[in-house]
Design an enzyme around this catalytic site. Structure first.
Site, PDB file in Angstrom:
ATOM      1  N   CYS A 145       0.690  -1.215   0.103  1.00 45.60           N
ATOM      2  CA  CYS A 145       0.393  -0.353  -0.341  1.00 45.60           C
ATOM      3  C   CYS A 145       0.661   1.656  -0.085  1.00 45.60           C
ATOM      4  O   CYS A 145       1.425   1.513   1.403  1.00 45.60           O
ATOM      5  CB  CYS A 145      -0.718  -0.232   1.027  1.00 45.60           C
ATOM      6  N   CYS A 148       0.022   4.568   2.467  1.00 40.33           N
ATOM      7  CA  CYS A 148      -0.270   3.904   3.773  1.00 40.33           C
ATOM      8  C   CYS A 148       1.477   4.329   4.003  1.00 40.33           C
ATOM      9  O   CYS A 148       1.783   4.470   4.845  1.00 40.33           O
ATOM     10  CB  CYS A 148      -0.624   2.578   4.202  1.00 40.33           C
ATOM     11  N   ASP A 149       2.005   3.500   2.917  1.00 35.64           N
ATOM     12  CA  ASP A 149       3.564   3.708   3.754  1.00 35.64           C
ATOM     13  C   ASP A 149       4.654   4.267   2.534  1.00 35.64           C
ATOM     14  O   ASP A 149       5.625   4.705   3.279  1.00 35.64           O
ATOM     15  CB  ASP A 149       4.067   1.960   3.165  1.00 35.64           C
TER      16      ASP A 149
END
Ligand code: NAP
Length: 322
Positions: A145, A148-149
């Site tokens: 992701c 997300c990261d």
């Protein structure tokens, strides 16, 4: 012995556990069939159990670890009376009410649960490369992701695996942070739409490693590089990267509902009017019905919607307008 419940929630990621908090607070005594521990992302707690730090879930100024966040969700629902059953749903009969549910714990032909209503929150899982070190390194340089990261890879050299729209989208997004993004694709032509291809080709931070599959991951506590094997020559090359994003597609965990719940061609459950499915009394939320946003916060939001939809639906069933 078969239990008769007003609400059974299938799945225990942010969507299912938020539905549990809300239905428990509404005195509906939900049971959450939370899945079974496994090495893949369809485990209790869902995909966040495979992440490390989450910095974009509102309310946590300094971020929070994925497993800790899910543990908090779980305890919060438990405080209001939610129960948990650590098992997988193996069979479900939605042909009439009460719905019948069997789990991996079923010892006989009798269903484990009779349910007046069901909330499906079984999530989705990222397709992975099936490499030995994948489970160990996920959340430690290996991610599925970018939203997300990506932030953790400022000024670093990273790579994305895949040749579809997801891979292009992730790679383009990651160029906001990374020094360089190498797209590793197993063929010489991309599968992505023309417009996404053009954007990727035009981005000066994006490089391509064609005809290549990742065959090994390197790094002890943190990913340090990969070995790619050339699909034409079989030649192996070691490449150093601080991060690797796998973007080769997602699959919703909806197999057990096939033939009963309406799904799109990729197996995502179709919802209408909030979280209603094609079957009266069955509601769906989270990534099992969302292939667009796929965020913990959107899953949690739709879990809240499912709980409110269930509550209203049960209320109308028990007290029909005369
Ligand atoms: P996808 O279109 O199925 O592409 C998957 C890619 O991963 C393909 O390039 C495939 O290679 C590669 N791949 C699959 N298994 C692999 C493996 N084991 N090892 C190495 N490579 C592997 O999936 P997606 O990109 O997630 O897209 C899914 C759907 O969502 C598509 O319809 C897409 O258009 C849509 N989508 C749209 C957008 C957008 O428009 N902004 C963004 C994201 C997704 P091959 O090409 O060789 O098969």
């Amino acid at each position: 012995m078969t239990q008769h419940r007003e609400v059974v929630i299938v799945g225990s990621g942010p969507a299912g556990l938020t539905a549990a908090i809300y239905t428990a607070r509404a005195n509906l005594s939900p049971v959450v069939i939370e899945g079974e521990p496994s090495s893949t992302s369809d485990q209790p707690g869902g995909q966040l159990m495979l992440t490390t730090e989450i910095e974009n879930f509102p309310g946590f100024i300094d971020g929070i670890m994925g497993p800790e966040l899910m543990s908090n969700f779980r305890s919060q629902a438990e405080r209001f009376g939610a129960n948990y059953h650590t098992a997988k749903v193996t069979k479900i009969d939605l042909s009439g009410r009460p719905f019948k549910i069997w789990t991996s714990d079923s010892k006989s032909d009798e269903p484990d649960y009779l349910a007046e209503s069901v909330i499906v929150s079984t999530g989705a899982r990222s397709l992975m490369l099936d490499l030995e070190d994948e489970v160990r390194l996920i959340g430690h340089g290996l991610s599925t992701c970018a939203t997300c990261d990506g932030f953790f890879f400022r000024d670093l050299d990273i790579a994305v695996v895949g040749g579809g729209d997801s891979a292009m989208e992730e790679a383009i997004f990651l160029t906001k942070f990374a020094k360089s993004v190498t797209i590793i694709h197993r063929r010489k032509e991309l599968r992505a739409s023309k417009i996404m291809q053009d954007r990727a080709f035009a981005n000066s931070k994006i490089r391509f490693q064609w005809n290549s599959v990742v065959t090994e991951l390197h790094g002890e506590s943190q990913l340090e590089g990969v070995t790619v094997t050339d699909t034409v020559t079989n030649q192996e090359t070691r490449l150093d990267f601080s991060g690797l994003f796998v973007a080769i597609g997602h699959v919703p965990n909806t197999d057990v509902f096939v033939g009963q719940l309406e799904m799109d061609q990729n197996g995502y459950i179709v919802t209408r009017d909030g979280t209603h499915t094609n079957i009266d009394g069955v509601f769906a939320c989270g990534d099992a019905q969302d292939h667009v946003y796929r965020q913990a916060i959107t899953a949690a939001g739709s879990g809240c919607m499912a709980a409110i939809d269930v509550e209203r639906w049960l209320e109308a069933k028990h007290h029909p307008a005369s």
